[in-house]
Design a protein around this motif. Structure first.
Motif, short mmCIF file in Angstrom:
data_model
loop_
_atom_site.label_atom_id
_atom_site.label_comp_id
_atom_site.label_asym_id
_atom_site.label_seq_id
_atom_site.Cartn_x
_atom_site.Cartn_y
_atom_site.Cartn_z
N GLU A 1 0.84 -1.20 0.00
CA GLU A 1 0.00 0.00 0.00
C GLU A 1 0.87 1.25 0.00
O GLU A 1 0.61 2.21 -0.73
CB GLU A 1 -0.91 0.01 1.23
CG GLU A 1 -2.01 -1.04 1.19
CD GLU A 1 -2.67 -1.26 2.55
OE1 GLU A 1 -3.69 -1.94 2.60
OE2 GLU A 1 -2.12 -0.73 3.56
N VAL B 1 2.41 1.83 -3.51
CA VAL B 1 1.45 2.39 -4.46
C VAL B 1 1.22 3.87 -4.17
O VAL B 1 1.20 4.71 -5.08
CB VAL B 1 0.11 1.62 -4.41
CG1 VAL B 1 -0.95 2.33 -5.25
CG2 VAL B 1 0.31 0.20 -4.92
N PHE B 2 1.06 4.22 -2.90
CA PHE B 2 0.79 5.61 -2.52
C PHE B 2 1.95 6.52 -2.91
O PHE B 2 1.75 7.60 -3.48
CB PHE B 2 0.52 5.71 -1.02
CG PHE B 2 0.01 7.06 -0.59
CD1 PHE B 2 -1.34 7.31 -0.53
CD2 PHE B 2 0.89 8.08 -0.25
CE1 PHE B 2 -1.83 8.56 -0.15
CE2 PHE B 2 0.44 9.32 0.14
CZ PHE B 2 -0.93 9.57 0.19
N ARG C 1 2.32 6.94 -6.70
CA ARG C 1 1.23 7.73 -7.28
C ARG C 1 1.28 9.19 -6.82
O ARG C 1 1.26 10.11 -7.64
CB ARG C 1 -0.11 7.10 -6.87
CG ARG C 1 -1.34 7.86 -7.34
CD ARG C 1 -1.50 7.82 -8.82
NE ARG C 1 -2.74 8.51 -9.23
CZ ARG C 1 -2.99 8.83 -10.48
NH1 ARG C 1 -2.15 8.53 -11.44
NH2 ARG C 1 -4.12 9.46 -10.79
N GLU C 2 1.34 9.41 -5.51
CA GLU C 2 1.18 10.77 -4.98
C GLU C 2 2.48 11.56 -4.93
O GLU C 2 2.46 12.78 -5.05
CB GLU C 2 0.57 10.71 -3.57
CG GLU C 2 -0.85 10.18 -3.53
CD GLU C 2 -1.84 11.11 -4.24
OE1 GLU C 2 -1.49 12.27 -4.52
OE2 GLU C 2 -2.97 10.67 -4.51
N TYR D 1 -1.50 4.72 -13.02
CA TYR D 1 -1.79 3.37 -12.55
C TYR D 1 -1.25 2.27 -13.46
O TYR D 1 -0.76 1.23 -12.95
CB TYR D 1 -3.30 3.21 -12.32
CG TYR D 1 -3.76 3.88 -11.04
CD1 TYR D 1 -3.39 3.36 -9.80
CD2 TYR D 1 -4.54 5.03 -11.07
CE1 TYR D 1 -3.80 3.97 -8.62
CE2 TYR D 1 -4.95 5.64 -9.90
CZ TYR D 1 -4.58 5.11 -8.68
OH TYR D 1 -4.97 5.72 -7.50
N CYS E 1 -4.18 -2.18 -8.12
CA CYS E 1 -3.41 -1.02 -7.64
C CYS E 1 -4.34 0.11 -7.20
O CYS E 1 -4.07 0.81 -6.22
CB CYS E 1 -2.46 -0.53 -8.73
SG CYS E 1 -1.09 -1.67 -9.07
N ARG E 2 -5.43 0.29 -7.93
CA ARG E 2 -6.42 1.32 -7.54
C ARG E 2 -7.05 0.98 -6.19
O ARG E 2 -7.29 1.86 -5.36
CB ARG E 2 -7.49 1.45 -8.62
CG ARG E 2 -6.99 2.08 -9.92
CD ARG E 2 -8.10 2.22 -10.94
NE ARG E 2 -7.62 2.78 -12.18
CZ ARG E 2 -7.49 4.08 -12.44
NH1 ARG E 2 -7.85 4.97 -11.50
NH2 ARG E 2 -7.04 4.51 -13.60
N MET F 1 -4.60 1.75 -3.47
CA MET F 1 -4.54 3.19 -3.25
C MET F 1 -5.73 3.66 -2.40
O MET F 1 -5.56 4.44 -1.46
CB MET F 1 -4.53 3.92 -4.59
CG MET F 1 -4.37 5.42 -4.47
SD MET F 1 -2.76 5.86 -3.77
CE MET F 1 -2.85 7.65 -3.87
#
Length: 286
Positions: free
Chosen positions: A116, A119-120, A123-124, A130, A144-145, A148
């Motif tokens: 987790e 992925v965060f 992404r962020e 994605y 993955c979504r 997130m």
């Protein structure tokens, strides 16, 4: 390979640091990846950024799993290692500031599973889409979504809420230090939210609160008591505003020794969280 190292070292360190919360582990991960990359066939490095990020990510996933066991035995709260960052981006700097999450966000990342968290951050912080994250992790995009969404839920961040922290201006830090120096409890309390929290990390090596301090009254008195003790040793101790983790914080020094790094998290112009890193093992880069 030297050219790739110069081009991607800062990016990979920034990624690894946010995945582990440790600058030392991040440096080890990046060095290890570049050593291994020397044995990779050139055609596999046609897209070096994606390939190197994948190698660093896999290395850090392993580090996160072993680190979780160590942190279960840690004395008191565990906070990420702070790093000094320049006020303006420089090519030779160790970290890419634009890709750096706020310190308060790094603290929240500790609530997440290693996957987790990965992925965060991808992404962020680094702005990967994605499909790219799915490719990096060897997972489906839909998965993955979901990871997130689960990460945001654990961190208490809604789906449409931005993760960028409220800016703490240096002038605000200076005013905060001045209010402590005046010793006015009411004035200090006016700068804090009702449910403010003070978290200190001493790692069992120096004096620090072993549990977070909560509520405006308790935090204000703890701050003023601490500042009074500093005032009793003004010849040896001093506080200064410093640029840490891409934001304005506070450093406490005694001559050439750094005793603490303090981060301020604001919510609607008032202090919601204070993070004080006291563990000397975590202050080398401050």
């Amino acid at each position: 390979m030297e050219e790739l190292y110069d081009q991607y070292r800062a990016l990979l360190f920034t990624l690894a640091y946010q995945l582990t919360g440790s600058a030392a582990d991040a440096e080890d991960a990046v060095q290890d990846v570049f050593v291994k990359a020397c044995d990779v066939y050139p055609e596999r490095l046609e897209e070096p950024k994606a390939y190197l990020c994948k190698m660093v990510t896999n290395r850090c996933l392993n580090l996160q799993k072993s680190a979780r066991k160590k942190r279960e035995m840690y004395v008191g709260p565990w906070l990420p290692e702070p790093i000094r960052t320049p006020e303006a981006d420089q090519l030779e700097t160790t970290v890419v500031r634009r890709d750096l999450l706020s310190y308060a966000m790094l603290v929240l990342l500790e609530r997440l599973s290693p996957t987790e968290r990965t992925v965060f951050v991808l992404r962020e912080a680094l702005g990967f889409n994605y499909p790219e994250i799915a490719e990096l992790l060897g997972k489906r995009e839909a998965n993955c979504r979901k990871l997130m969404s689960r990460a945001r839920s654990k961190m208490g961040i809604s789906e449409d809420e931005p993760v960028a922290a409220e800016a703490v201006e240096q002038e605000w830090v200076s005013r905060f230090l001045a209010s402590l120096e005046q010793g006015n409890v009411d004035h200090v309390m006016s700068l804090l939210t009702e449910d403010v929290m003070l978290v200190a990390d001493g790692g069992g090596k120096v004096t620090a609160y072993k549990r977070p301090i909560q509520t405006r009254d308790h935090v204000a008195r703890a701050l003023l008591d601490g500042f009074q003790r500093i005032g009793n040793y003004q010849e040896r101790l001093h506080l200064e505003a410093a640029h840490l983790n891409g934001e304005n914080g506070i450093v406490i020094r005694s001559r050439d020794e750094t005793l603490a790094a303090i981060f301020i998290h604001l919510l609607r112009g008032k202090i919601a969280r204070l993070y004080a890193v006291r563990n000397p093992d975590k202050l080398a880069r401050v």
